[in-house]
Write a protein that holds these residues in place. Structure first.
Motif, PDB file in Angstrom:
ATOM      1  N   GLU B 104       0.830  -1.204   0.000  1.00 58.50           N
ATOM      2  CA  GLU B 104       0.000   0.000   0.000  1.00 58.50           C
ATOM      3  C   GLU B 104       0.871   1.262   0.000  1.00 58.50           C
ATOM      4  O   GLU B 104       0.641   2.210  -0.753  1.00 58.50           O
ATOM      5  N   PHE B 179      -6.045  -2.258  -2.899  1.00 60.40           N
ATOM      6  CA  PHE B 179      -6.006  -2.152  -1.432  1.00 60.40           C
ATOM      7  C   PHE B 179      -7.210  -2.866  -0.816  1.00 60.40           C
ATOM      8  O   PHE B 179      -7.096  -3.538   0.209  1.00 60.40           O
ATOM      9  N   SER B 263      -5.497   4.667   0.172  1.00 61.83           N
ATOM     10  CA  SER B 263      -5.491   3.904   1.429  1.00 61.83           C
ATOM     11  C   SER B 263      -6.534   4.448   2.394  1.00 61.83           C
ATOM     12  O   SER B 263      -7.238   3.676   3.058  1.00 61.83           O
ATOM     13  N   GLN B 266      -9.815   3.328   1.157  1.00 54.09           N
ATOM     14  CA  GLN B 266     -10.043   1.910   1.450  1.00 54.09           C
ATOM     15  C   GLN B 266     -10.495   1.712   2.904  1.00 54.09           C
ATOM     16  O   GLN B 266     -11.401   0.932   3.183  1.00 54.09           O
TER      17      GLN B 266
END
Lengths: 163, 305
Positions: B104, B179, B263, B266
């Motif tokens: 990530e 992700f 990220s 996500q």
């Protein structure tokens, strides 16, 4: 025939080297005389241990900054952050003159201020007093003590807002 | 990628675990990952870089600044490799990045900023950009193939509203898909313009949330597609990703606007799917955000599971 000889002149080589004391580069807390196992202050966890001559090292409530020989800010103490209204992370690696400027009425430009810091960075061991003001502010003056600190070799600027 | 537990990282730096946690709170560095049991896991590269910087530093701030610069050194390597059309060197740069970071973080801190830098330098209608996007697409697809698929009962349907593969938003969308899949979700991507046979697909794939990604497709197309999905699968929560709108203070009209960082998006998406409040996202550097100078363009990908 007498040969010329080198002679020690009075006053040279007789200066006492002032002992250095250790303190935290963030909270300013004096450290134990014995060499610390870690370079990080065990009190605030946010500063590295720095050494400076006893007469220069900041007192418990004195704000201070550390700059290198290129006049780049390396550290700002917690009290200096509050006094100057800046965050250390924002001014690290910026020029000192973005933060402080000379405020001595007798001084001509920043040359004296700069040369004092450059000399201190070379480790000449002399603690000098200067008057400074915050960059972009007028009407505020602070007396400062400027001298060498380590390690690595740098310059400690101790602000004394109360003179 | 070598990882260290908190005690190991603290020992490597010759500090206490409390000190490490204090640095994380104040400076956002080092930034640990979390194990299943929420324990911190530090990447060895980050700790080693900080250890070296601390030796010559005068403050934690300056040492962390230097350590971050050292870690960012992978970005110019990748930009140089892609600009010179050297696939092997680009792959090697990402391999080096992965030695120090999670997938990530390697994507967010190295791959995406490198691609955005190429877009800034050469423009989005240039051959270097097309080459770089092709490489990034291949790399992200390879990473998706290696990721465990659907280990948690979480299914996400992504409505692809980007223009084509050259659309910069497409990169971030692929990153979000990767992700989410690595977080255990099953992800299906469909173009928002494809309504024919949508019900048949959804009969076998039961999404728990819809993400509409990209801003190329018009609101009418997106609304028709979302209506068709909800007609087939029931009332599902909808999230918007890189849809061109600014992030509001909270949820509005039941639609969640995801943050631009893949990220962070996500994390919020997983919270939405699981029906729990989103946990605070660890501090990240602003460099992962694309510069405002890149105009939003779009992409449309074929359906991929």
């Amino acid at each position: 025939m007498t040969r010329p000889q080198l002679q020690v002149l009075p006053g040279y080589g007789e200066t006492d080297v002032e002992p250095y004391v250790d303190f935290c580069g963030h909270c300013g807390k004096r450290q134990e005389a014995a060499a610390p196992a870690s370079r990080v202050c065990g009190n605030c966890h946010l500063g590295l241990i720095v050494s400076a001559p006893g007469s220069l090292a900041p007192g418990a409530k004195e704000p201070f900054l550390i700059v290198d020989g290129r006049l780049q800010v390396c550290a700002v103490s917690r009290r200096a952050e509050r006094l100057l209204g800046i965050a250390e992370a924002d001014v690290v690696d910026r020029q000192l003159t973005d933060v402080l400027l000379p405020a001595d009425a007798e001084a001509v430009g920043v040359e004296g201020f700069v040369s004092t810091i450059v000399h201190a960075a070379r480790g000449d061991g002399i603690v000098r007093d200067l008057v400074v003001r915050p960059a972009g502010e007028w009407g505020i003056r602070w007396f400062t003590r400027i001298g060498p600190c380590a390690t690595p070799s740098a310059v400690l600027i101790v602000l004394a807002p109360n003179g | 990628m070598r990882t260290l537990k908190t005690s190991e990282a603290a020992s490597e730096l010759n500090v206490s675990p409390n000190t490490l946690r204090a640095w994380e709170r104040r400076f956002g560095y080092p930034r640990p990952m979390r194990t299943e049991g929420r324990h911190r896991l530090y990447t060895h590269g980050e700790i080693a870089s900080l250890r070296d910087a601390l030796k010559e530093g005068l403050s934690i701030s300056s040492a962390i600044s230097r350590a971050r610069e050292n870690l960012r050194a992978d970005t110019p390597v990748l930009v140089g490799a892609l600009s010179a059309c050297e696939l092997d060197r680009a792959d090697a740069a990402m391999e080096a990045a992965l030695a120090l970071r999670s997938v990530e973080r390697a994507v967010e801190e190295i791959l995406l900023p490198s691609l955005h830098e190429i877009a800034d330098r050469s423009g989005e209608a240039s051959a270097p950009w097309a080459f770089a996007v092709q490489w990034a697409s291949d790399w992200l697809n390879r990473a998706r193939r290696l990721a465990p698929s659907g280990v948690r009962p979480l299914t996400v349907l992504v409505g692809d509203a980007t223009r084509d593969e050259q659309d910069p938003d497409a990169l971030d969308t692929w990153a979000l898909e990767l992700f989410a899949q690595r977080a255990g979700a099953e992800v299906l991507t469909l173009p928002v313009t494809g309504l024919v046979g949508l019900g048949d697909v959804l009969a076998n794939f039961h999404p728990r949330a819809i993400v509409i990604a990209g801003s190329h497709a018009g609101d009418d197309d997106v609304a028709r597609w979302a209506y068709a999905v909800r007609a087939a699968s029931g009332p599902l929560p909808v999230a918007l990703y890189r849809r061109g709108s600014r992030r509001p203070a909270g949820r509005t009209t039941g639609t969640l606007v995801l943050p631009h960082s893949p990220s962070a998006a996500q994390h919020e998406l997983m919270a939405l799917v699981e029906g729990r409040p989103a946990a605070p996202v660890p501090a990240s550097e602003p460099s992962v955000e694309r510069s405002a100078s890149i105009a939003p363009v779009q992409l449309r990908r074929s359906a991929s599971a």
